[in-house]
Design a protein around this motif. Structure first.
Motif, mmCIF file in Angstrom:
data_model
loop_
_atom_site.group_PDB
_atom_site.id
_atom_site.type_symbol
_atom_site.label_atom_id
_atom_site.label_comp_id
_atom_site.label_asym_id
_atom_site.label_seq_id
_atom_site.Cartn_x
_atom_site.Cartn_y
_atom_site.Cartn_z
ATOM 1 N N GLU A 18 0.825 -1.224 0.000
ATOM 2 C CA GLU A 18 0.000 0.000 0.000
ATOM 3 C C GLU A 18 0.855 1.268 0.000
ATOM 4 O O GLU A 18 0.432 2.309 -0.504
ATOM 5 C CB GLU A 18 -0.899 0.059 1.249
ATOM 6 C CG GLU A 18 -1.972 -0.998 1.340
ATOM 7 C CD GLU A 18 -1.420 -2.335 1.842
ATOM 8 O OE1 GLU A 18 -0.229 -2.411 2.198
ATOM 9 O OE2 GLU A 18 -2.197 -3.305 1.842
ATOM 10 N N TRP A 74 0.275 6.686 11.635
ATOM 11 C CA TRP A 74 0.644 5.536 10.819
ATOM 12 C C TRP A 74 0.295 4.262 11.567
ATOM 13 O O TRP A 74 0.363 4.216 12.801
ATOM 14 C CB TRP A 74 2.158 5.469 10.574
ATOM 15 C CG TRP A 74 2.733 6.579 9.777
ATOM 16 C CD1 TRP A 74 3.182 7.767 10.264
ATOM 17 C CD2 TRP A 74 2.944 6.620 8.365
ATOM 18 N NE1 TRP A 74 3.666 8.535 9.238
ATOM 19 C CE2 TRP A 74 3.532 7.853 8.071
ATOM 20 C CE3 TRP A 74 2.690 5.709 7.324
ATOM 21 C CZ2 TRP A 74 3.884 8.236 6.779
ATOM 22 C CZ3 TRP A 74 3.042 6.085 6.047
ATOM 23 C CH2 TRP A 74 3.626 7.330 5.782
ATOM 24 N N ALA A 76 0.689 -0.186 10.681
ATOM 25 C CA ALA A 76 0.895 -1.264 9.704
ATOM 26 C C ALA A 76 1.106 -2.580 10.428
ATOM 27 O O ALA A 76 1.680 -2.627 11.514
ATOM 28 C CB ALA A 76 2.106 -0.978 8.817
ATOM 29 N N LYS A 81 0.480 -11.332 8.477
ATOM 30 C CA LYS A 81 -0.142 -11.411 9.811
ATOM 31 C C LYS A 81 -1.407 -10.559 9.908
ATOM 32 O O LYS A 81 -1.942 -10.356 10.993
ATOM 33 C CB LYS A 81 0.873 -10.991 10.882
ATOM 34 C CG LYS A 81 2.063 -11.934 10.995
ATOM 35 C CD LYS A 81 2.791 -11.750 12.310
ATOM 36 C CE LYS A 81 3.816 -12.822 12.568
ATOM 37 N NZ LYS A 81 4.992 -12.760 11.676
ATOM 38 N N GLN A 84 -5.734 -10.869 11.740
ATOM 39 C CA GLN A 84 -5.713 -11.741 12.929
ATOM 40 C C GLN A 84 -5.956 -10.961 14.215
ATOM 41 O O GLN A 84 -5.750 -11.475 15.307
ATOM 42 C CB GLN A 84 -4.346 -12.444 13.035
ATOM 43 C CG GLN A 84 -4.035 -13.333 11.855
ATOM 44 C CD GLN A 84 -2.600 -13.876 11.917
ATOM 45 O OE1 GLN A 84 -1.980 -13.922 12.979
ATOM 46 N NE2 GLN A 84 -2.079 -14.291 10.781
ATOM 47 N N ILE A 86 -4.350 -8.104 15.132
ATOM 48 C CA ILE A 86 -3.197 -7.356 15.649
ATOM 49 C C ILE A 86 -3.424 -5.839 15.499
ATOM 50 O O ILE A 86 -3.159 -5.064 16.424
ATOM 51 C CB ILE A 86 -1.902 -7.805 14.925
ATOM 52 C CG1 ILE A 86 -1.626 -9.268 15.243
ATOM 53 C CG2 ILE A 86 -0.719 -6.925 15.315
ATOM 54 C CD1 ILE A 86 -0.557 -9.929 14.380
ATOM 55 N N GLY A 87 -3.953 -5.432 14.350
ATOM 56 C CA GLY A 87 -4.224 -4.007 14.127
ATOM 57 C C GLY A 87 -5.205 -3.467 15.158
ATOM 58 O O GLY A 87 -5.033 -2.365 15.682
ATOM 59 N N THR A 119 -8.480 -0.875 4.582
ATOM 60 C CA THR A 119 -8.019 -0.057 5.711
ATOM 61 C C THR A 119 -9.178 0.771 6.258
ATOM 62 O O THR A 119 -9.376 0.861 7.478
ATOM 63 C CB THR A 119 -6.864 0.859 5.249
ATOM 64 O OG1 THR A 119 -5.815 0.023 4.760
ATOM 65 C CG2 THR A 119 -6.349 1.724 6.370
ATOM 66 N N PHE A 122 -11.420 -1.334 8.178
ATOM 67 C CA PHE A 122 -10.793 -1.623 9.478
ATOM 68 C C PHE A 122 -11.061 -0.477 10.465
ATOM 69 O O PHE A 122 -11.518 -0.709 11.589
ATOM 70 C CB PHE A 122 -9.284 -1.830 9.289
ATOM 71 C CG PHE A 122 -8.499 -1.782 10.566
ATOM 72 C CD1 PHE A 122 -8.521 -2.844 11.460
ATOM 73 C CD2 PHE A 122 -7.746 -0.662 10.896
ATOM 74 C CE1 PHE A 122 -7.797 -2.793 12.650
ATOM 75 C CE2 PHE A 122 -7.026 -0.604 12.071
ATOM 76 C CZ PHE A 122 -7.059 -1.672 12.953
HETATM 77 C C1 LIG Z 1 -5.018 -1.728 8.303
HETATM 78 C C2 LIG Z 1 -4.208 -2.707 9.150
HETATM 79 C C3 LIG Z 1 -3.281 -1.922 10.077
HETATM 80 C C4 LIG Z 1 -5.199 -3.532 9.999
HETATM 81 O O1 LIG Z 1 -4.485 -4.450 10.783
HETATM 82 P P1 LIG Z 1 -4.982 -5.987 10.867
HETATM 83 O O2 LIG Z 1 -4.147 -6.648 11.908
HETATM 84 O O3 LIG Z 1 -4.966 -6.545 9.503
HETATM 85 O O4 LIG Z 1 -6.486 -5.780 11.355
HETATM 86 P P2 LIG Z 1 -7.362 -6.682 12.338
HETATM 87 O O5 LIG Z 1 -7.024 -8.111 12.106
HETATM 88 O O6 LIG Z 1 -7.254 -6.167 13.729
HETATM 89 O O7 LIG Z 1 -8.814 -6.321 11.864
HETATM 90 C C5 LIG Z 1 -9.368 -7.021 10.801
HETATM 91 C C6 LIG Z 1 -10.188 -6.071 9.984
HETATM 92 O O8 LIG Z 1 -9.303 -5.213 9.270
HETATM 93 C C7 LIG Z 1 -9.650 -5.207 7.900
HETATM 94 N N1 LIG Z 1 -8.429 -5.348 7.100
HETATM 95 C C8 LIG Z 1 -7.771 -4.288 6.576
HETATM 96 N N2 LIG Z 1 -6.756 -4.708 5.847
HETATM 97 C C9 LIG Z 1 -6.742 -6.065 5.909
HETATM 98 C C10 LIG Z 1 -5.926 -7.057 5.321
HETATM 99 N N3 LIG Z 1 -4.926 -6.725 4.506
HETATM 100 N N4 LIG Z 1 -6.184 -8.348 5.600
HETATM 101 C C11 LIG Z 1 -7.210 -8.678 6.391
HETATM 102 N N5 LIG Z 1 -8.038 -7.770 6.981
HETATM 103 C C12 LIG Z 1 -7.805 -6.473 6.722
HETATM 104 C C13 LIG Z 1 -10.600 -6.322 7.620
HETATM 105 O O9 LIG Z 1 -11.642 -5.759 6.891
HETATM 106 C C14 LIG Z 1 -11.020 -6.819 8.978
HETATM 107 O O10 LIG Z 1 -12.347 -6.501 9.195
HETATM 108 P P3 LIG Z 1 -13.443 -7.706 9.312
HETATM 109 O O11 LIG Z 1 -12.991 -8.492 10.524
HETATM 110 O O12 LIG Z 1 -14.735 -7.009 9.475
HETATM 111 O O13 LIG Z 1 -13.284 -8.465 8.033
HETATM 112 C C15 LIG Z 1 -3.364 -3.692 8.294
HETATM 113 O O14 LIG Z 1 -4.201 -4.483 7.513
HETATM 114 C C16 LIG Z 1 -2.331 -3.020 7.406
HETATM 115 O O15 LIG Z 1 -1.167 -2.926 7.791
HETATM 116 N N6 LIG Z 1 -2.726 -2.550 6.210
HETATM 117 C C17 LIG Z 1 -1.809 -1.897 5.290
HETATM 118 C C18 LIG Z 1 -1.259 -0.594 5.778
HETATM 119 C C19 LIG Z 1 -2.335 0.427 6.071
HETATM 120 O O16 LIG Z 1 -3.286 0.580 5.335
HETATM 121 N N7 LIG Z 1 -2.160 1.181 7.199
HETATM 122 C C20 LIG Z 1 -3.079 2.176 7.638
HETATM 123 C C21 LIG Z 1 -2.787 3.522 7.071
HETATM 124 S S1 LIG Z 1 -1.279 4.242 7.680
#
Ligand SMILES: CC(C)(COP(=O)(O)OP(=O)(O)OC[C@H]1O[C@@H](n2cnc3c(N)ncnc32)[C@H](O)[C@@H]1OP(=O)(O)O)[C@@H](O)C(=O)NCCC(=O)NCCS
Length: 161
Positions: A18, A74, A76, A81, A84, A86-87, A119, A122
């Motif tokens: 991204e 920010w 990520a 991973k 799951q 973590i975000g 995102t 999320f």
């Molecule tokens: C956005 C981000 C931080 C979320 O972290 P995560 O650990 O994947 O999120 P979680 O597991 O806690 O939450 C899952 C939710 O996030 C959403 N999500 C966002 N990106 C995802 C991905 N690549 N894979 C899976 N789920 C994602 C899903 O829709 C999910 O929602 P749902 O349970 O209703 O389906 C992470 O996916 C990421 O690093 N994305 C790329 C970088 C980014 O966009 N950063 C934010 C802007 S700086």
């Protein structure tokens, strides 16, 4: 975050499809600013670890010249991973720290492009509400979306309506 976390974290940022290379440069500068002066830089960084490896991070800080507004700059999670929880843990941990510092409003800015669709989903799932959109902000066709979440104080006091 500790200095030893830096190499793994930078790898996560560089591997995130991204982010543009120029964005990763700025993310690194902000991380270094925090490491150089953790309490005075205006940037706080929390790391998520899974089995002693860095799995993700969140960077946030008080918005200058406001009373109780904080930016989440920010966030990520390592590509393999994601999805799951973590975000979500990172967002909640940052909100807890912001509340402790008597922050009342958290702001997130993101892009309207398809690359950030998941995102956006999320952040909305974490209780953020889209409150503004600036058309063509990042580039033609790429709007800035501004999301907010009102946070209550540690003593249970709620934001005035
Ligand atoms: C956005 C981000 C931080 C979320 O972290 P995560 O650990 O994947 O999120 P979680 O597991 O806690 O939450 C899952 C939710 O996030 C959403 N999500 C966002 N990106 C995802 C991905 N690549 N894979 C899976 N789920 C994602 C899903 O829709 C999910 O929602 P749902 O349970 O209703 O389906 C992470 O996916 C990421 O690093 N994305 C790329 C970088 C980014 O966009 N950063 C934010 C802007 S700086």
């Amino acid at each position: 975050m500790l200095p030893k976390d830096r190499p793994e974290l930078i790898k996560i940022l560089r591997n995130a499809s991204e982010f543009k290379a120029s964005e990763v440069v700025v993310a690194e500068e902000v991380i270094d600013s925090h490491l150089h002066d953790p309490n005075g830089s205006g940037y706080y960084v929390l790391i998520a670890e899974v089995a002693s490896s860095v799995a993700g991070y969140i960077c946030y800080g008080p918005t200058p010249l406001t009373d109780g507004t904080w930016d989440i700059y920010w966030q990520a999670v390592a590509q393999g991973k994601r999805g799951q929880g973590i975000g979500g843990v990172l967002t909640k941990a940052a909100e807890k720290e912001i509340r402790k510092a008597r922050g009342r409003l958290a702001i997130i800015e993101t892009s309207s492009t398809q690359a950030y669709e998941k995102t956006l989903h999320f952040h909305i799932g974490q209780g953020y509400e889209m409150i503004a959109r600036i058309p063509d902000f990042y580039s033609l066709g790429d709007d800035k979306l501004i999301l907010q979440k009102r946070l209550s104080y540690p003593d249970g006091r709620k934001e005035k309506s």
